[in-house]
Design a protein around this motif. Structure first.
Motif, PDB file in Angstrom:
ATOM      1  N   VAL A 157      24.880  19.597  32.751  1.00 62.19           N
ATOM      2  CA  VAL A 157      25.555  18.528  33.523  1.00 62.19           C
ATOM      3  C   VAL A 157      27.033  18.957  33.820  1.00 62.19           C
ATOM      4  CG1 VAL A 157      26.475  15.948  33.177  1.00 62.19           C
ATOM      5  CG2 VAL A 157      24.196  16.819  32.080  1.00 62.19           C
ATOM      6  N   PRO A 213      33.006  18.148  31.176  1.00 62.74           N
ATOM      7  CA  PRO A 213      33.824  16.931  31.596  1.00 62.74           C
ATOM      8  C   PRO A 213      35.259  17.535  32.316  1.00 62.74           C
ATOM      9  CG  PRO A 213      34.012  17.425  29.346  1.00 62.74           C
ATOM     10  CD  PRO A 213      32.937  18.110  29.611  1.00 62.74           C
ATOM     11  N   GLN A 214      35.431  18.887  32.245  1.00 57.45           N
ATOM     12  CA  GLN A 214      36.911  19.061  32.781  1.00 57.45           C
ATOM     13  C   GLN A 214      36.748  19.800  34.068  1.00 57.45           C
ATOM     14  OE1 GLN A 214      36.621  20.189  29.307  1.00 57.45           O
ATOM     15  NE2 GLN A 214      37.562  18.109  28.746  1.00 57.45           N
ATOM     16  N   VAL A 271      28.153  21.514  30.744  1.00 60.36           N
ATOM     17  CA  VAL A 271      27.615  21.225  29.365  1.00 60.36           C
ATOM     18  C   VAL A 271      26.075  21.478  29.571  1.00 60.36           C
ATOM     19  CG1 VAL A 271      27.170  20.097  27.296  1.00 60.36           C
ATOM     20  CG2 VAL A 271      29.406  19.852  28.367  1.00 60.36           C
ATOM     21  N   VAL A 272      25.560  22.435  28.872  1.00 64.35           N
ATOM     22  CA  VAL A 272      24.004  22.627  28.797  1.00 64.35           C
ATOM     23  C   VAL A 272      23.480  21.553  28.100  1.00 64.35           C
ATOM     24  CG1 VAL A 272      22.324  24.484  28.047  1.00 64.35           C
ATOM     25  CG2 VAL A 272      24.374  25.190  28.992  1.00 64.35           C
ATOM     26  N   ILE A 273      22.184  21.183  28.704  1.00 64.20           N
ATOM     27  CA  ILE A 273      21.620  19.966  27.979  1.00 64.20           C
ATOM     28  C   ILE A 273      20.931  20.302  26.795  1.00 64.20           C
ATOM     29  CG2 ILE A 273      21.337  18.886  30.308  1.00 64.20           C
ATOM     30  CD1 ILE A 273      18.068  19.478  29.981  1.00 64.20           C
ATOM     31  N   GLU A 274      20.976  19.441  25.871  1.00 64.22           N
ATOM     32  CA  GLU A 274      20.165  19.559  24.510  1.00 64.22           C
ATOM     33  C   GLU A 274      19.187  20.345  24.253  1.00 64.22           C
ATOM     34  OE1 GLU A 274      21.648  18.606  21.375  1.00 64.22           O
ATOM     35  OE2 GLU A 274      23.385  18.265  22.661  1.00 64.22           O
ATOM     36  N   ALA A 280      23.387  13.126  34.508  1.00 65.85           N
ATOM     37  CA  ALA A 280      23.649  12.589  33.120  1.00 65.85           C
ATOM     38  C   ALA A 280      22.073  11.957  32.867  1.00 65.85           C
ATOM     39  CB  ALA A 280      24.609  11.672  32.885  1.00 65.85           C
ATOM     40  N   ALA A 328      19.305  14.283  32.390  1.00 68.41           N
ATOM     41  CA  ALA A 328      19.616  15.100  31.204  1.00 68.41           C
ATOM     42  C   ALA A 328      18.993  14.380  30.052  1.00 68.41           C
ATOM     43  CB  ALA A 328      20.908  15.529  30.848  1.00 68.41           C
ATOM     44  N   ILE A 329      19.303  13.185  30.149  1.00 67.08           N
ATOM     45  CA  ILE A 329      18.650  12.005  29.201  1.00 67.08           C
ATOM     46  C   ILE A 329      17.252  12.124  29.078  1.00 67.08           C
ATOM     47  CG2 ILE A 329      18.226   9.578  28.537  1.00 67.08           C
ATOM     48  CD1 ILE A 329      21.058  10.208  27.551  1.00 67.08           C
ATOM     49  N   THR A 375      15.878  15.471  27.763  1.00 62.09           N
ATOM     50  CA  THR A 375      16.153  15.692  26.402  1.00 62.09           C
ATOM     51  C   THR A 375      14.997  14.749  25.566  1.00 62.09           C
ATOM     52  OG1 THR A 375      18.522  15.737  26.789  1.00 62.09           O
ATOM     53  CG2 THR A 375      17.917  15.008  24.544  1.00 62.09           C
ATOM     54  N   ARG A 376      14.646  13.430  25.831  1.00 58.46           N
ATOM     55  CA  ARG A 376      13.706  12.892  25.204  1.00 58.46           C
ATOM     56  C   ARG A 376      12.200  13.437  25.520  1.00 58.46           C
ATOM     57  NH1 ARG A 376      15.768   6.601  27.265  1.00 58.46           N
ATOM     58  NH2 ARG A 376      17.840   6.749  25.755  1.00 58.46           N
ATOM     59  N   ARG A 399      33.312  10.386  31.570  1.00 55.68           N
ATOM     60  CA  ARG A 399      32.488  11.188  32.266  1.00 55.68           C
ATOM     61  C   ARG A 399      31.647  11.812  31.159  1.00 55.68           C
ATOM     62  NH1 ARG A 399      37.779  13.300  33.212  1.00 55.68           N
ATOM     63  NH2 ARG A 399      38.337  13.080  35.391  1.00 55.68           N
ATOM     64  N   PRO A 400      30.510  12.349  31.725  1.00 58.65           N
ATOM     65  CA  PRO A 400      29.372  12.652  30.801  1.00 58.65           C
ATOM     66  C   PRO A 400      29.923  14.151  30.364  1.00 58.65           C
ATOM     67  CG  PRO A 400      28.569  12.830  32.981  1.00 58.65           C
ATOM     68  CD  PRO A 400      29.853  12.194  33.011  1.00 58.65           C
ATOM     69  N   GLY A 442      27.846  16.482  28.600  1.00 66.49           N
ATOM     70  CA  GLY A 442      26.562  16.943  28.232  1.00 66.49           C
ATOM     71  C   GLY A 442      25.456  15.774  28.136  1.00 66.49           C
ATOM     72  N   ALA A 443      24.291  16.022  27.435  1.00 62.21           N
ATOM     73  CA  ALA A 443      23.424  15.020  27.175  1.00 62.21           C
ATOM     74  C   ALA A 443      23.576  14.167  26.403  1.00 62.21           C
ATOM     75  CB  ALA A 443      21.919  15.527  27.067  1.00 62.21           C
ATOM     76  N   PRO A 503      20.703  10.787  22.052  1.00 63.11           N
ATOM     77  CA  PRO A 503      20.324  10.361  23.491  1.00 63.11           C
ATOM     78  C   PRO A 503      18.872   9.853  23.271  1.00 63.11           C
ATOM     79  CG  PRO A 503      20.318  12.845  22.904  1.00 63.11           C
ATOM     80  CD  PRO A 503      21.075  12.136  21.536  1.00 63.11           C
ATOM     81  N   ILE A 504      18.176   9.752  22.169  1.00 63.54           N
ATOM     82  CA  ILE A 504      16.980   9.200  22.038  1.00 63.54           C
ATOM     83  C   ILE A 504      16.986   7.879  22.153  1.00 63.54           C
ATOM     84  CG2 ILE A 504      14.713   9.302  20.885  1.00 63.54           C
ATOM     85  CD1 ILE A 504      15.623  11.850  21.786  1.00 63.54           C
ATOM     86  N   HIS A 515      24.437   7.408  28.562  1.00 63.63           N
ATOM     87  CA  HIS A 515      25.742   7.625  29.177  1.00 63.63           C
ATOM     88  C   HIS A 515      26.236   5.983  29.482  1.00 63.63           C
ATOM     89  CE1 HIS A 515      24.114  11.433  29.422  1.00 63.63           C
ATOM     90  NE2 HIS A 515      25.404  11.954  28.974  1.00 63.63           N
TER      91      HIS A 515
END
Lengths: 332, 221
Positions: free
Chosen positions: A177, A180-181, A259-262, A284, A287-288, A291-292, B7-8, B10-11, B61-62, B66
């Motif tokens: 994702v 943030p910077q 940021v690499v996702i979980e 994002a 990504a959720i 991840t789930r 801002r996000p 990551g996940a 995240p489960i 965000h």
């Protein structure tokens, strides 16, 4: 109470005791620590069904002599075991006889796990046996000359090859994702990050991993130090990328472009040195969802591992002591 | 108060960003938001991490996402105070003499002042614990008087013991581990910011204030 003692004959510089991690203390400079490859760790621990802790293996590996009592162990991640000269490969459960010499080496990756059927005796800090390597706090570093105690060891587990892990990212494509910077980079930086080919380097430790490729030089490096997360692709003043992993700095002044996702972080940390890496940016919300979905597949896989662990039939006992019959991992 | 940009990260996290210029008003907003979240945490919150101009909000995240966390955060009433409620003032004894202050003479020389003038400047300021980082217990204190700001050394030096009091720029830090550093070690404290054996192992909370008092070498024994 019975016990087994593992006399450590040699060990690489980054071998540590880990449990699932120490969340909740980042505001005091304490990262979660825990295993760099959480999935391989969970498989090792789940396969032995006892201790919540395992030994994390890294380049240099570890050799120990099993003293007093035999003990079953599970070997996962990039580690493979040789017990009394017999190669038992990785991703297996196997019993180490009393008196045997066991050598664990890293092969095709960076991090491996060995868990034992019994309780790994190690100190706890802030409710966790995970080791923060540079501080040495938690379960601790495992070094040559140490003795690791396994309380209540079991040896009656059948040798089993563990089922393969689900959904490793396809062909070196890692999802991330933006941010943030991202504001610290020019407008061509994210397109370059998603189009160029990168390489997982041999520069890694428990804090992070160097990723080589075209430099993504930030526009400025005057960022006030800000919180960092595991999985962040942090870019230094020269434009070099580091993936932040288990023992990452909790705050820092280099901007994180993405940021690499979980589900993909640990697989990237685990890649063999020199492996090709590409990045794909997702939202994002995606990504959720990813991840789930990955957590659910992992839950099913770990349940399969737990269900496959069974007691050994005494008459079919795999006997490593004389090297005549070994587990199903033989010869691979 | 201005709303942070969310801002996000990551996940599993949202970064609440109050800008990239640091001052005490911005930091007061970080602390206020942190306290507001602690008082009314969104479902699925794991932890928050304050820093100079931003607050990281880590969630499971489960259980949440965000958007849900961001909506919750933006609805919180956050009233920044220069000295947030409950921020403690700590007195930290420091020995600035002999072996306890290996860089004092060189630092003073670089500033073209007497070592005692540097010590006096260090003693007269009040510091704030802005954030932790780098390693367990590394608390970044801001408030070093501008006239004694020093750049970092060109290369990191090894061998400083735990409890070293060191400065670079506006920042001051008390070490918790023997690690190489490019900061200037101007004193040592017998106090431990990190006591691994304690139930409450960290001396400071982010937002707390610190004053240094001078002690002799016997206090280190």
């Amino acid at each position: 109470m019975s016990r087994t003692l593992l006399r450590i004959v040699d060990a690489g510089p980054m071998i540590t005791v880990q449990d699932a991690g120490r969340p909740g203390w980042r505001r005091f400079g304490v990262p979660p620590s825990g295993p760099v490859d959480r999935r391989a760790f969970a498989a090792a621990v789940g396969a032995c069904g006892g201790s919540a802790s395992a030994i994390e293996l890294a380049p240099g590996g570890m050799t120990f002599i099993c003293q007093e009592n035999p003990v079953a162990m599970a070997v996962t991640g990039a580690a493979r075991a040789v017990v009394n000269g017999v190669d038992v490969a990785g991703w297996t459960i196997v019993t180490v006889p009393a008196g045997a010499t066991c050598s664990l080496r890293i092969d095709e990756g960076c991090w491996g796990y060995v868990s034992f059927a019994g309780q790994l005796v190690a100190p706890s800090w802030l409710g966790s046996r995970s080791t923060h390597l540079i501080a040495g706090l938690g379960g601790g570093k495992v070094s040559a000359g140490d003795t690791v105690e396994i309380a209540d060891p079991r040896e009656n587990l059948a040798s089993v090859t563990l089922p393969p892990a689900p959904d490793r990212p396809p062909a070196g494509l890692f999802r991330a994702v933006i941010g943030p910077q991202q504001a610290y980079f020019g407008q061509n930086a994210v397109p370059l990050l998603t189009s160029a080919s990168f390489v997982a380097t041999s520069r890694f430790d428990r804090m992070g991993r160097g990723i080589d490729g075209p430099p993504l030089r930030p526009l400025r490096i005057d960022m006030p130090s800000g919180p960092a997360v595991r999985g962040a692709l942090q870019v230094d003043g020269e434009g070099r990328i580091s993936l932040l992993t288990a023992d990452h700095q909790t705050t820092g002044g280099y901007p994180r472009i993405a940021v690499v996702i979980e589900p993909d972080i640990d697989a990237l940390a685990q890649l063999p040195s020199g492996a090709q890496v590409r990045f794909q940016m997702i939202s994002a919300a995606e990504a959720i969802a990813e991840t789930r979905a990955a957590a659910e597949r992992e839950r099913i896989w770990l349940a399969k591992i737990a269900a496959g662990v069974r007691e050994r039939q005494p008459l079919m006992m795999a006997n490593l002591a004389d090297g005549t019959a070994v587990g199903p991992g033989t010869g691979r | 108060m201005s709303s942070p940009v969310l801002r996000p990260a990551g996940a599993a996290a949202v970064m609440a960003d109050f800008g990239d210029v640091f001052d005490d008003d911005v930091y007061a907003q970080v602390v206020a938001l942190d306290q507001a979240i602690q008082a009314a945490p969104p479902a699925g919150l794991c932890e928050t991490v304050p820093a100079y101009t931003s607050l990281l909000i880590v969630f499971n995240p489960i259980l949440t996402d965000h958007e849900t966390v961001s909506r919750h955060v933006l609805r919180l009433p956050a009233t920044p105070k220069r000295r947030a409620a409950g921020s403690k003032l700590h007195e930290v004894p420091v020995c600035y003499d002999g072996d306890a202050a290996p860089d004092l003479a060189a630092a003073a020389l670089q500033l073209k002042i007497a070592p005692d003038t540097l010590v006096k400047a260090h003693l007269e300021a009040e510091y704030r614990v802005y954030m932790y980082g780098f390693a367990p217990g590394y608390a970044y204190l801001g408030g070093v008087p501008e006239r004694v700001h020093l750049p970092r050394k060109a290369a990191a030096v090894r061998g400083y013991p735990v409890g070293s009091v060191m400065v670079a720029g506006a920042q001051c830090l008390i070490t918790t581990l023997p690690m190489p550093t490019g900061w200037w070690v101007i004193g040592r404290t017998p106090l431990r910011v990190l006591d691994p054996t304690a139930d409450r192992p960290f001396l400071f909370d982010p937002g707390d204030r610190v004053r240094f008092t001078r002690v002799g070498a016997e206090a280190l024994a």
